[in-house]
Design a protein around this motif. Sequence first.
Motif, PDB file in Angstrom:
ATOM      1  N   GLN A 256       0.806  -1.219   0.000  1.00 50.49           N
ATOM      2  CA  GLN A 256       0.000   0.000   0.000  1.00 50.49           C
ATOM      3  C   GLN A 256       0.838   1.267   0.000  1.00 50.49           C
ATOM      4  O   GLN A 256       0.353   2.332  -0.359  1.00 50.49           O
ATOM      5  CB  GLN A 256      -0.986  -0.028   1.166  1.00 50.49           C
ATOM      6  N   GLY A 257       2.103   1.144   0.381  1.00 47.26           N
ATOM      7  CA  GLY A 257       2.987   2.293   0.255  1.00 47.26           C
ATOM      8  C   GLY A 257       3.224   2.665  -1.183  1.00 47.26           C
ATOM      9  O   GLY A 257       3.655   3.764  -1.496  1.00 47.26           O
ATOM     10  N   ARG A 258       2.900   1.717  -2.107  1.00 44.27           N
ATOM     11  CA  ARG A 258       3.055   1.976  -3.547  1.00 44.27           C
ATOM     12  C   ARG A 258       1.719   2.313  -4.185  1.00 44.27           C
ATOM     13  O   ARG A 258       1.539   2.164  -5.392  1.00 44.27           O
ATOM     14  CB  ARG A 258       3.678   0.744  -4.215  1.00 44.27           C
ATOM     15  N   GLY A 259       0.762   2.729  -3.370  1.00 47.02           N
ATOM     16  CA  GLY A 259      -0.506   3.193  -3.910  1.00 47.02           C
ATOM     17  C   GLY A 259      -1.532   2.121  -4.148  1.00 47.02           C
ATOM     18  O   GLY A 259      -2.468   2.335  -4.929  1.00 47.02           O
ATOM     19  N   VAL A 260      -1.405   0.961  -3.524  1.00 43.20           N
ATOM     20  CA  VAL A 260      -2.373  -0.115  -3.681  1.00 43.20           C
ATOM     21  C   VAL A 260      -3.478   0.039  -2.638  1.00 43.20           C
ATOM     22  O   VAL A 260      -3.207   0.229  -1.456  1.00 43.20           O
ATOM     23  CB  VAL A 260      -1.708  -1.500  -3.526  1.00 43.20           C
ATOM     24  N   HIS A 261      -4.739  -0.007  -3.084  1.00 40.00           N
ATOM     25  CA  HIS A 261      -5.884   0.133  -2.184  1.00 40.00           C
ATOM     26  C   HIS A 261      -6.793  -1.084  -2.365  1.00 40.00           C
ATOM     27  O   HIS A 261      -7.128  -1.457  -3.486  1.00 40.00           O
ATOM     28  CB  HIS A 261      -6.651   1.418  -2.482  1.00 40.00           C
ATOM     29  N   VAL A 262      -7.199  -1.678  -1.247  1.00 39.85           N
ATOM     30  CA  VAL A 262      -7.926  -2.943  -1.281  1.00 39.85           C
ATOM     31  C   VAL A 262      -9.236  -2.831  -0.500  1.00 39.85           C
ATOM     32  O   VAL A 262      -9.288  -2.223   0.571  1.00 39.85           O
ATOM     33  CB  VAL A 262      -7.077  -4.083  -0.668  1.00 39.85           C
ATOM     34  N   LYS A 263     -10.288  -3.452  -1.069  1.00 41.72           N
ATOM     35  CA  LYS A 263     -11.566  -3.596  -0.376  1.00 41.72           C
ATOM     36  C   LYS A 263     -12.012  -5.049  -0.499  1.00 41.72           C
ATOM     37  O   LYS A 263     -11.804  -5.681  -1.536  1.00 41.72           O
ATOM     38  CB  LYS A 263     -12.623  -2.659  -0.964  1.00 41.72           C
ATOM     39  N   ILE A 264     -12.630  -5.566   0.575  1.00 41.66           N
ATOM     40  CA  ILE A 264     -13.124  -6.941   0.585  1.00 41.66           C
ATOM     41  C   ILE A 264     -14.626  -6.928   0.856  1.00 41.66           C
ATOM     42  O   ILE A 264     -15.100  -6.215   1.741  1.00 41.66           O
ATOM     43  CB  ILE A 264     -12.425  -7.788   1.665  1.00 41.66           C
ATOM     44  N   ILE A 265     -15.353  -7.756   0.115  1.00 39.63           N
ATOM     45  CA  ILE A 265     -16.773  -7.991   0.371  1.00 39.63           C
ATOM     46  C   ILE A 265     -16.911  -9.397   0.946  1.00 39.63           C
ATOM     47  O   ILE A 265     -16.471 -10.370   0.327  1.00 39.63           O
ATOM     48  CB  ILE A 265     -17.605  -7.879  -0.922  1.00 39.63           C
ATOM     49  N   GLU A 266     -17.496  -9.522   2.133  1.00 38.37           N
ATOM     50  CA  GLU A 266     -17.658 -10.812   2.792  1.00 38.37           C
ATOM     51  C   GLU A 266     -19.104 -10.962   3.268  1.00 38.37           C
ATOM     52  O   GLU A 266     -19.623 -10.093   3.967  1.00 38.37           O
ATOM     53  CB  GLU A 266     -16.683 -10.940   3.977  1.00 38.37           C
ATOM     54  N   ILE A 267     -19.734 -12.063   2.913  1.00 39.05           N
ATOM     55  CA  ILE A 267     -21.155 -12.236   3.187  1.00 39.05           C
ATOM     56  C   ILE A 267     -21.440 -12.649   4.628  1.00 39.05           C
ATOM     57  O   ILE A 267     -22.515 -12.379   5.160  1.00 39.05           O
ATOM     58  CB  ILE A 267     -21.766 -13.266   2.208  1.00 39.05           C
ATOM     59  N   ASN A 268     -20.467 -13.284   5.284  1.00 36.55           N
ATOM     60  CA  ASN A 268     -20.659 -13.733   6.664  1.00 36.55           C
ATOM     61  C   ASN A 268     -20.240 -12.625   7.624  1.00 36.55           C
ATOM     62  O   ASN A 268     -19.083 -12.213   7.629  1.00 36.55           O
ATOM     63  CB  ASN A 268     -19.857 -15.011   6.922  1.00 36.55           C
ATOM     64  N   ARG A 269     -21.188 -12.163   8.449  1.00 35.87           N
ATOM     65  CA  ARG A 269     -20.912 -11.013   9.315  1.00 35.87           C
ATOM     66  C   ARG A 269     -19.786 -11.317  10.309  1.00 35.87           C
ATOM     67  O   ARG A 269     -18.907 -10.484  10.543  1.00 35.87           O
ATOM     68  CB  ARG A 269     -22.178 -10.608  10.073  1.00 35.87           C
ATOM     69  N   GLN A 292     -25.656  -5.454  -6.731  1.00 35.72           N
ATOM     70  CA  GLN A 292     -25.116  -4.374  -7.555  1.00 35.72           C
ATOM     71  C   GLN A 292     -24.786  -3.132  -6.720  1.00 35.72           C
ATOM     72  O   GLN A 292     -23.742  -2.502  -6.907  1.00 35.72           O
ATOM     73  CB  GLN A 292     -26.115  -4.031  -8.656  1.00 35.72           C
ATOM     74  N   GLU A 293     -25.656  -2.822  -5.773  1.00 37.84           N
ATOM     75  CA  GLU A 293     -25.427  -1.629  -4.956  1.00 37.84           C
ATOM     76  C   GLU A 293     -24.161  -1.765  -4.117  1.00 37.84           C
ATOM     77  O   GLU A 293     -23.394  -0.806  -3.958  1.00 37.84           O
ATOM     78  CB  GLU A 293     -26.643  -1.393  -4.054  1.00 37.84           C
ATOM     79  N   LEU A 294     -23.944  -2.969  -3.583  1.00 39.66           N
ATOM     80  CA  LEU A 294     -22.748  -3.178  -2.763  1.00 39.66           C
ATOM     81  C   LEU A 294     -21.480  -3.153  -3.626  1.00 39.66           C
ATOM     82  O   LEU A 294     -20.436  -2.648  -3.195  1.00 39.66           O
ATOM     83  CB  LEU A 294     -22.855  -4.499  -2.008  1.00 39.66           C
ATOM     84  N   LEU A 295     -21.586  -3.675  -4.832  1.00 39.27           N
ATOM     85  CA  LEU A 295     -20.437  -3.601  -5.742  1.00 39.27           C
ATOM     86  C   LEU A 295     -20.059  -2.150  -6.015  1.00 39.27           C
ATOM     87  O   LEU A 295     -18.877  -1.793  -6.044  1.00 39.27           O
ATOM     88  CB  LEU A 295     -20.753  -4.314  -7.054  1.00 39.27           C
ATOM     89  N   ARG A 296     -21.080  -1.302  -6.191  1.00 41.18           N
ATOM     90  CA  ARG A 296     -20.799   0.111  -6.442  1.00 41.18           C
ATOM     91  C   ARG A 296     -20.200   0.772  -5.210  1.00 41.18           C
ATOM     92  O   ARG A 296     -19.290   1.601  -5.318  1.00 41.18           O
ATOM     93  CB  ARG A 296     -22.082   0.817  -6.860  1.00 41.18           C
ATOM     94  N   VAL A 321     -18.783 -11.293 -13.469  1.00 37.97           N
ATOM     95  CA  VAL A 321     -19.501 -10.744 -14.627  1.00 37.97           C
ATOM     96  C   VAL A 321     -20.122  -9.396 -14.287  1.00 37.97           C
ATOM     97  O   VAL A 321     -20.035  -8.426 -15.057  1.00 37.97           O
ATOM     98  CB  VAL A 321     -20.585 -11.743 -15.098  1.00 37.97           C
ATOM     99  N   LEU A 322     -20.752  -9.312 -13.099  1.00 33.24           N
ATOM    100  CA  LEU A 322     -21.378  -8.049 -12.679  1.00 33.24           C
ATOM    101  C   LEU A 322     -20.343  -6.946 -12.508  1.00 33.24           C
ATOM    102  O   LEU A 322     -20.573  -5.794 -12.911  1.00 33.24           O
ATOM    103  CB  LEU A 322     -22.143  -8.262 -11.365  1.00 33.24           C
TER     104      LEU A 322
END
Length: 459
Positions: A256-269, A292-296, A321-322
């Motif tokens: 991330q010091g090189r500008g990498v930004h990460v997000k994770i979507i996890e269905i199990n709370r 779709q809304e969560l992807l956005r 695909v989405l």
Amino acid sequence: MKIIICGAGQVGRGIAERLAREDNDVTIIDVSPKLIQAVTDALDVRGFVGHGSHPDILEQAGARDADMIIAVTMVDEVNMMACQIAHSLFDIPTKIARVRAQTYLDPKWRTLYSRSNLPIDVIISPETAVGEMVLRRLNLPGAFEAVHFVEEQVIAMAIRLRDNCPVVDTPLRQLTELFPDLQATVVSIVRNGKLFVPHGTDQMLIGDDIYVIADRSQAERVLGLFGHEEKPARRVVIAGGGNIGLYVATKLEERQGRGVHVKIIEINRERASLIAEDLQRTLVLHGSSMEQELLREAGAQEADAFVALTNDDKVNILSAVLAKHEGAQQSFCLVSSPDFNPVLNTFGIDAYISPRAVTVSSILRHVRRGRIRGVHPVQNGEGEVLEVEALETSPVVGKPLREADLPDGVRIGAIVRNGKVSIPNGATEIKPRDRIVIFALAGMVRDVEHLFRVSLEYF
């Protein structure tokens, strides 16, 4: 070789299929009569129903004179115990176990697997191997496969040729004339679903998938030459916070010091909360990656890469695909079941990663005869990229390659000598201790083993 496989799931069956095809004596064990019936009906192997860690079952399977046991059941502890019993009671020389739980793989417990404790010769971690494959894919987005050999000095890349490729319709032998300092060799081509080893007069066409072996330091240049200028992914969205997703996110955080930004979507709370505590700079979102809304909200529309790594193939395919539809520049996903293979190319996803293929690759390198140090199957096993070491007794040593009688279907891509990578030609001579990266069609693998065998006189 006489080999016992514990576990008849996708990985076990995949290994059995490959080994039986090469005339090994294979026995497979599983607790499921249905799986054993399916494997023995389809393959020339023996099957036993029972627990692979039970001494009586192993004895019935021929453990007393087996050369190797490969334990790949879904339970780590069964795999580990099978290897322990194989050692203690039957003295099987080589023991390989699939171990998925990361706690068993912590470096501080490395003494656990010593001969005096738990005698496993090779531990295969699918999550780590798949995670590394994903990371290579993110770093080289122009290649839909990328595998390292010879301590990462050599790379094998699979590249799809599009209409912007500047060297289509060019005979392969002219590439050397046009780019004399290019450290790369086109070793195979897939055209209209058929894999073949090209000759110097063959041309590459738009729509071909080519496999290139190259000096790792020239990987980006090679991709550019074949029309791929994509930059390493900086904005990454991961669907699935399981072991693989967490591993990839953890490694990406180091960048991330090189500008990498990460997000994770996890269905199990509960899992989402757990990985949010483990990760320092990754945003974890709770919900379904097929919404779709969560992807956005995760920024899929601006992502350089969307990676679907859940345990559900259908979720992975649909969410990829989405995400692509939302605007992600690249999307790729994990697909475990081979049942999807016939239709995968119709979804518009950039690349697929098969945990089964990665695991089978990791295991095959320890089964091959001679001095074979690395194996990676391509095109569903129709061909293989192999790393071999030449010894003084190898038949190919000490003669120009044009006189080495290499069979059709085999092409040498690169040679590493004293830490330096070179691309061979007809005048090149292989010397002892050279490390060679080779492509071979599936039917030619035994020929490669023969070329780099260790003669009896060596001992």
